[in-house]
Write an enzyme that holds these catalytic residues in place. Structure first.
Site, short mmCIF file in Angstrom:
data_model
loop_
_atom_site.label_atom_id
_atom_site.label_comp_id
_atom_site.label_asym_id
_atom_site.label_seq_id
_atom_site.Cartn_x
_atom_site.Cartn_y
_atom_site.Cartn_z
N PHE A 251 0.84 -1.20 0.00
CA PHE A 251 0.00 0.00 0.00
C PHE A 251 0.87 1.25 0.00
O PHE A 251 0.49 2.29 0.52
CB PHE A 251 -0.93 -0.02 1.22
CG PHE A 251 -1.75 -1.26 1.31
CD1 PHE A 251 -2.94 -1.38 0.59
CD2 PHE A 251 -1.32 -2.34 2.05
CE1 PHE A 251 -3.69 -2.54 0.63
CE2 PHE A 251 -2.06 -3.51 2.10
CZ PHE A 251 -3.23 -3.61 1.40
N ARG A 636 -13.74 3.35 -16.90
CA ARG A 636 -14.13 1.97 -17.20
C ARG A 636 -13.49 1.02 -16.19
O ARG A 636 -12.35 1.21 -15.76
CB ARG A 636 -13.68 1.61 -18.61
CG ARG A 636 -13.89 0.14 -18.97
CD ARG A 636 -13.78 -0.09 -20.45
NE ARG A 636 -14.96 0.41 -21.15
CZ ARG A 636 -15.00 0.71 -22.45
NH1 ARG A 636 -13.92 0.58 -23.19
NH2 ARG A 636 -16.11 1.16 -23.00
N THR A 642 -12.51 -7.77 -9.11
CA THR A 642 -11.33 -7.26 -8.43
C THR A 642 -11.45 -5.75 -8.15
O THR A 642 -10.92 -5.27 -7.15
CB THR A 642 -10.06 -7.54 -9.25
OG1 THR A 642 -10.20 -6.98 -10.56
CG2 THR A 642 -9.83 -9.03 -9.37
N GLN A 646 -11.02 -4.00 -4.54
CA GLN A 646 -10.10 -2.90 -4.26
C GLN A 646 -10.80 -1.72 -3.58
O GLN A 646 -10.28 -1.14 -2.63
CB GLN A 646 -9.46 -2.42 -5.57
CG GLN A 646 -8.32 -3.28 -6.04
CD GLN A 646 -7.09 -3.10 -5.17
OE1 GLN A 646 -6.42 -2.09 -5.20
NE2 GLN A 646 -6.81 -4.10 -4.35
N GLY A 709 -8.39 4.35 -12.54
CA GLY A 709 -7.72 3.82 -11.36
C GLY A 709 -8.66 3.66 -10.19
O GLY A 709 -9.48 4.52 -9.91
N VAL A 710 -8.51 2.53 -9.45
CA VAL A 710 -9.40 2.25 -8.33
C VAL A 710 -8.65 2.00 -7.03
O VAL A 710 -9.26 1.89 -5.97
CB VAL A 710 -10.31 1.04 -8.62
CG1 VAL A 710 -11.18 1.29 -9.83
CG2 VAL A 710 -9.50 -0.24 -8.79
N GLY A 711 -7.34 1.89 -7.06
CA GLY A 711 -6.60 1.44 -5.88
C GLY A 711 -6.68 2.36 -4.68
O GLY A 711 -6.70 1.90 -3.54
N GLU A 712 -6.73 3.68 -4.90
CA GLU A 712 -6.63 4.61 -3.79
C GLU A 712 -7.86 5.47 -3.55
O GLU A 712 -8.08 5.96 -2.44
CB GLU A 712 -5.40 5.50 -3.98
CG GLU A 712 -4.10 4.73 -3.86
CD GLU A 712 -2.90 5.54 -4.31
OE1 GLU A 712 -2.16 6.04 -3.45
OE2 GLU A 712 -2.69 5.67 -5.54
#
Length: 745
Positions: A251, A636, A642, A646, A709-712
């Site tokens: 992370f 998108r 997944t 996230q 982006g989806v991570g943060e």
């Protein structure tokens, strides 16, 4: 090509992208076949353990390792007196980008923080190494140290910004506008330091063969780590191989190069043996940076209709490492007439901070969104309505267009699904037995970045596809996502695609950071697929011969024009080829030019609306999050399964940020006093309700496949939504994280 054919081609191109595909690595992980950095076997393997300093600042005057060397099985004790020297960092080398600190480990008698590694014990077993490390005796000349963040706050200096990470902004005279505003709030917020607690602690296995180095490491930045090690140990980059096929959570803490990695490689060189150094949980706290503490001021001025006339957001954070973009969201979220943003830093004699999921945005949105909520209370306006009244059409500071922004749609959908209309707006008015019930909202926001990425794509005559890219599998399903992208681009079944990741011998992939890995790698994979299709088309006979690439569709395992076409197997067999391969390189010059160009044209970010319900025990002040809904505009979505995972993970981490997580540092000694999961409280299953996640799945036209982006983005706004719900439930505005019982009683 006709409009009908073009539309059919576009529909066909998304048949894999967007599906909830199972992860390719799932069988290996659930059966235990997946190997992590501390699990690769080597003959004659030795084990290393660190000795940590016990003072915050000073000089080592004596180091007695006699008792440690006498322990059975000890091979060597490396100190500043006998360790081989590492080469200094060069700013001209990209490997310096991932330095965790500037400390020359074992190259000096200087101590810079309490817990700094000052010796390494290498032994035949990990037990012998750890025991011997406990026997090393050190005396110091102690020097005065700055350890108290609150005490040093008045000495903060302006943070230097750059073209990508800006630290200051002004629009008009915000202070004058605030003074003249008929309605205003002016609040001081604090957030504590926090530490990384990935499931897999940092670990390195290092092996030298002459001047060739192989490293298995828990890294989020394979390519940068390779450059860094080559520079520090004076060998050609081609002689260094970094392997990280699986990383047990990352992370931000595994993005930089920390002492454990460097000293494992140093110990392997010094002993001539393969060496494994797996950090204990406590050693992670002492050697790997975490989230900076902050003091923030957010002052908002508005007219009586709630239109913002002034927005002031200032922050003080720790210097060194990565303090983060604390005021970044305040640049873009609200159409304030005047704006004043400043970020400042203080120097402390502690381990420098580093990136930790949405490094500045996670804590910056806490202050901004809590202040907006408090302004809604002052105005007597619904907090969603207040946000919508101040939703800008263009970027408030620069006037640039937003490449994609659907916050209005996210809030509208979220309010309907969450039952926002059922909320009684009066504080403390909603109750369920002994529980005070509150509902809060906040905006999520995280910038979108695309980094350079190389890739190769190989198409076999049997219709199989091999994608090779030095991606990082840190638990996000990276390989599966790229397989879905390649399957669509080439028109083959998903099960025909194999993806190789986690190796510096592969084409250089992007760092797994900044929520940029999927989009960045997608750009490389799509370019390679396009190049490959052109090569295949050049080999094809009738009915494809002479066709232009834009006239041809990739589907059904081949290339087609209208209702006719050829399979890849037919084309390659006719050309006498068993495979074709295409490669694209990563270009840093192109990246910098594109980033500068895009920055002049638009503002690009993922965003969303966080909805939280809490229950607060009226007698004890216990806070329980009872419901959660997040609605996100992330462009998108490649893999529905997944991506949702996230986003949920970010929300869970944000709930920890809001309610429990804090690193406790003794201001007298600089020692972390809660360096374990027994005392550093992260959320457990019982703390987390069902988390509903929705995304609008509308592609951004300026990015590869429309990805943002989806991570943060999932963690941003979470702490504010919790604090705002607590404010609704109790009438109390908690300004200091975490929100603990004592702050509500």
């Amino acid at each position: 090509m006709s409009t009908e054919v073009a539309e059919a081609g576009r529909a066909e191109a998304v048949r894999q992208v967007g599906r909830p595909a199972d992860r390719f690595d799932a069988p290996e992980k659930v059966t235990g076949r997946a190997k992590y950095a501390a699990e690769f076997p080597y003959p004659d393997l030795a084990y290393a353990a660190l000795v940590h300093s016990t003072v915050a600042r000073g000089r080592i005057t004596a180091l007695d390792a006699g008792a440690a060397r006498a322990v059975r099985g000890v091979i060597e004790v490396l100190t500043h007196e006998n360790a081989p020297k590492m080469r200094p960092l060069s700013r001209l080398n990209l490997g310096s980008f991932v330095k965790g600190t500037n400390v020359d480990y074992l190259g000096t008698d200087q101590v810079h923080w309490n817990g700094q590694p000052i010796a390494v014990v290498v032994a035949e077993t990990p037990e012998a190494a750890r025991h011997a490390a406990s026997l090393v005796r050190v005396t110091y000349e102690e020097l005065p140290a700055k350890l108290d963040f609150a005490a040093e706050e008045p000495h903060a200096v302006p943070q230097k910004g750059n073209a990508i990470m800006r630290s200051a902004a002004d629009k008009g005279d915000a202070h004058a506008a605030l003074a003249a505003a008929p309605v205003k709030v002016d609040l001081r917020f604090t957030t504590p330091p926090q530490n990384h607690n990935a499931i897999e602690p940092h670990a390195t296995t290092a092996f030298w063969q002459g001047d060739r180095l192989t490293v298995h490491d828990t890294t989020q930045s394979i390519a940068f780590l390779r450059k860094h090690l080559a520079m520090r140990f004076g060998v050609p980059e081609r002689n260094v191989r970094v392997l990280a096929p699986f990383v047990g959570g990352g992370f931000g803490g595994k993005g930089m190069v920390w002492a454990g990695t460097l000293l494992a490689v140093l110990a392997a060189r010094a002993t001539g043996r393969p060496v494994r150094l797996a950090l204990t949980r406590e050693s992670v706290y002492h050697t790997v940076g975490g989230r900076t503490p902050t003091v923030q001021r957010v002052a908002l001025g508005a007219d009586r209709d709630g239109r913002l006339t002034a927005l002031i957001h200032t922050s003080v954070a720790r210097s060194g490492g990565m303090p983060g973009q604390v005021t970044a969201a305040s640049r873009h979220l609200y159409a304030a007439e005047t704006v004043h943003l400043r970020q400042s830093l203080v120097d402390l004699d502690l381990l420098p901070p580093t990136a930790m999921r949405a490094p500045g945005e996670a804590i910056g949105t806490f202050a901004l969104e809590a202040a907006v909520d408090e302004l809604a209370w002052e105005l007597g306006v619904d907090p969603i309505e207040l946000r919508m009244r101040n939703e800008p059409e263009r970027d408030p500071l620069t006037g640039r267009a937003f490449s994609h922004r659907m916050l209005r749609e996210a809030y509208a959908l979220g309010a309907e699904r969450f039952g926002w209309r059922e909320r009684d707006p009066r504080p403390g008015a909603m109750r369920d037995g002994r529980w005070l019930v509150g509902m809060g909202v906040a905006t999520a926001y995280h910038p979108s970045l695309i980094m350079p990425a190389a890739a190769t794509v190989r198409l076999g005559a049997d219709g199989t596809v091999l994608v090779r890219c030095g991606l990082h599998e840190i638990g996000v399903g990276a390989a599966t996502a790229q397989a879905q992208i390649a399957a669509d681009a080439l028109g083959v079944p998903l099960e025909s695609v194999r993806v190789e990741v986690g190796d510096s011998d592969l084409p250089a992939g992007p760092m797994a950071g900044g929520s940029a890995q999927t989009a960045s790698a997608a750009a490389g994979v799509l370019a390679a697929c396009d190049k490959l299709k052109r090569q295949v088309l050049a080999l094809a006979g009738p009915p494809l011969r002479g066709r232009k690439p834009e006239e041809v569709q990739a589907r059904d395992g081949g290339l087609h024009v209208g209702g006719s076409g050829m399979t890849y197997a037919e084309i390659l067999a006719g050309a006498g080829r068993d495979h074709v391969e295409a490669a694209v390189k990563a270009g840093w010059a192109r990246f910098l030019a594109r980033t500068a160009r895009d920055g002049r044209r638009w503002v690009r970010a993922a965003s969303g609306a966080q909805f939280c319900e809490v229950r607060v025990d009226a007698d004890t002040g216990e806070v329980r999050v009872s419901r959660w809904l997040g609605v996100f505009d992330v462009g998108r979505v490649v893999n529905a399964k997944t991506a949702a995972s996230q986003l949920r993970g970010g929300i869970v981490m944000g709930i920890g940020l809001a309610l429990s997580e804090q690193t406790l540092v003794d201001p007298r000694t600089g020692r972390v006093v809660n360096p374990s999961l027994a005392e550093y409280h992260v959320p457990v299953h019982a703390d987390i309700p069902r988390i509903d996640v929705h995304y609008l799945d509308d592609p951004d036209p300026t990015t590869p496949l429309g990805l943002l982006g989806v991570g943060e983005v999932g963690i941003t706004g979470v702490a504010a939504a919790v604090a705002n719900a607590v404010r609704h439930a109790t009438g109390r505005r908690v300004l200091d994280l975490p929100i603990t019982l004592d702050k509500l009683l």
